[in-house]
Design a protein around this motif. Structure first.
Motif, PDB file in Angstrom:
ATOM      1  N   UNK A   1      -5.317  28.383  68.751  1.00 18.67           N
ATOM      2  CA  UNK A   1      -5.415  27.773  67.417  1.00 18.67           C
ATOM      3  C   UNK A   1      -6.725  28.226  66.773  1.00 18.67           C
ATOM      4  N   UNK A   2      -6.624  28.762  65.563  1.00 14.24           N
ATOM      5  CA  UNK A   2      -7.828  29.129  64.816  1.00 14.24           C
ATOM      6  C   UNK A   2      -8.120  27.989  63.837  1.00 14.24           C
ATOM      7  N   UNK A   3      -9.267  27.326  64.023  1.00 14.50           N
ATOM      8  CA  UNK A   3      -9.588  26.129  63.221  1.00 14.50           C
ATOM      9  C   UNK A   3     -10.255  26.472  61.896  1.00 14.50           C
ATOM     10  N   UNK A   4     -10.688  27.715  61.749  1.00  9.88           N
ATOM     11  CA  UNK A   4     -11.694  28.000  60.731  1.00  9.88           C
ATOM     12  C   UNK A   4     -11.247  29.018  59.686  1.00  9.88           C
ATOM     13  N   UNK A   5     -10.018  28.900  59.218  1.00  2.46           N
ATOM     14  CA  UNK A   5      -9.553  29.811  58.165  1.00  2.46           C
ATOM     15  C   UNK A   5     -10.106  29.323  56.830  1.00  2.46           C
ATOM     16  N   UNK A   6     -10.922  30.168  56.201  1.00  2.65           N
ATOM     17  CA  UNK A   6     -11.551  29.709  54.961  1.00  2.65           C
ATOM     18  C   UNK A   6     -11.360  30.682  53.795  1.00  2.65           C
ATOM     19  N   UNK A   7     -10.453  31.641  53.937  1.00  6.02           N
ATOM     20  CA  UNK A   7     -10.068  32.452  52.776  1.00  6.02           C
ATOM     21  C   UNK A   7      -8.741  33.162  53.023  1.00  6.02           C
ATOM     22  N   UNK A   8      -8.119  33.554  51.930  1.00  7.27           N
ATOM     23  CA  UNK A   8      -6.774  34.139  51.972  1.00  7.27           C
ATOM     24  C   UNK A   8      -6.767  35.495  52.658  1.00  7.27           C
ATOM     25  N   UNK A   9      -7.825  36.271  52.451  1.00  8.79           N
ATOM     26  CA  UNK A   9      -7.896  37.598  53.060  1.00  8.79           C
ATOM     27  C   UNK A   9      -7.867  37.488  54.592  1.00  8.79           C
ATOM     28  N   UNK A  10      -8.595  36.501  55.086  1.00  6.34           N
ATOM     29  CA  UNK A  10      -8.617  36.252  56.525  1.00  6.34           C
ATOM     30  C   UNK A  10      -7.230  35.830  57.015  1.00  6.34           C
ATOM     31  N   UNK A  11      -6.590  34.971  56.261  1.00  4.30           N
ATOM     32  CA  UNK A  11      -5.261  34.495  56.655  1.00  4.30           C
ATOM     33  C   UNK A  11      -4.274  35.660  56.716  1.00  4.30           C
ATOM     34  N   UNK A  12      -4.376  36.565  55.737  1.00  2.00           N
ATOM     35  CA  UNK A  12      -3.473  37.729  55.721  1.00  2.00           C
ATOM     36  C   UNK A  12      -3.749  38.654  56.896  1.00  2.00           C
ATOM     37  N   UNK A  13      -5.012  38.772  57.251  1.00  2.00           N
ATOM     38  CA  UNK A  13      -5.365  39.608  58.409  1.00  2.00           C
ATOM     39  C   UNK A  13      -4.845  38.971  59.712  1.00  2.00           C
ATOM     40  N   UNK A  14      -4.950  37.653  59.801  1.00  4.28           N
ATOM     41  CA  UNK A  14      -4.419  36.963  60.989  1.00  4.28           C
ATOM     42  C   UNK A  14      -2.911  37.205  61.076  1.00  4.28           C
ATOM     43  N   UNK A  15      -2.238  37.113  59.939  1.00  4.14           N
ATOM     44  CA  UNK A  15      -0.797  37.353  59.911  1.00  4.14           C
ATOM     45  C   UNK A  15      -0.473  38.769  60.407  1.00  4.14           C
TER      46      UNK A  15
END
Ligand SMILES: *Cc1c(COP(=O)(O)O)cnc(C)c1O
Length: 227
Positions: A86-100
């Motif tokens: 679980x990643x608790x610390x997503x704080x921007x959309x770019x990061x979320x897209x990279x995680x995806x």
């Protein structure tokens, strides 16, 4: 330093009786400390640094659930994408897209929390209420862009202060935001995690509705270097 297993069991009992899961925050702590808690039954551990986490994951028992709780740079996601729980610390959309993207490469779905800025200090990361709204709107509107992530809930850190009234106020605010979005979910992905509370404020956090506390120094003792 040996870990106090009695203390661990007491905190575990206290938190689990109140319906909260406990992540043992092991950043900066050696493998031997982690193994002591592991052998006492703890499976969820939290780390703040990508390199440290990747190194520990390699040496540690494979059934540990590793939580990433620190500030995460997009270019480092690839180092933890194959195993992170679980990643608790997503704080921007770019990061979320990279995680995806990295989750897709690893053929998995990565669970994430959106980190919200609730403190009055300038030093903490996180989304504003408006940014949280925007990111959730984007996920809801474009589910095809996020097929390999699951937003499980929100995370926040209250101010580091002795003022419990302020801590409580910040936590109530996060709980309110959590409740606002508790209805959103994509198939198979439940929004049900409110990650708040650390060694100094986990009791207040649970009173304010937290169901996941992140406890470090209380379990492992003071850290050698500040983070
Ligand atoms: C270090 C850390 C914790 C644990 O802090 P303690 O005060 O040692 O319990 C919890 N959450 C985050 C995000 C952290 O960085």
């Amino acid at each position: 330093m040996p870990v106090d297993i009695e203390l661990y069991k007491n905190i575990l009992k206290e938190t689990s009786e109140k319906g909260a899961r406990m992540v043992a925050v092991s950043k900066t702590k050696p493998a031997s400390d982690i193994l002591e808690l592991y052998h006492a039954g703890q499976k969820d551990f939290g780390e703040n640094y990508v390199q440290e986490l990747a190194a520990k994951q390699q040496q540690m028992p494979p059934d540990i659930r590793w939580h990433f709780i620190g500030h995460l740079q997009s270019n480092k996601v690839k180092h933890i994408a194959s195993f992170v729980h679980l990643i608790h610390s997503v704080d921007n959309i770019r990061l979320l897209k990279e995680i995806d993207k990295q989750a897709a490469k690893n053929n998995r779905i990565i669970d994430c929390l959106l980190q919200v800025y609730i403190a009055t200090e300038e030093t903490k990361y996180g989304l504003s209420e408006k940014e949280l709204e925007e990111i959730i709107a984007d996920i809801t509107k474009n589910p095809g862009d996020y097929q390999h992530i699951c937003i499980r809930g929100v995370m926040g850190m209250a101010s580091f202060t002795a003022d419990t009234t302020l801590i409580r106020k910040e936590m109530k605010y996060l709980k309110e935001l959590y409740s606002r979005y508790a209805g959103i979910h994509t198939p198979g992905c439940r929004f049900s995690v409110l990650s708040m509370g650390m060694s100094a404020d986990y009791k207040i956090a649970i009173e304010e509705g937290s169901n996941l506390v992140r406890i470090g120094s209380l379990l492992f003792g003071k850290r050698e270097y500040a983070v």
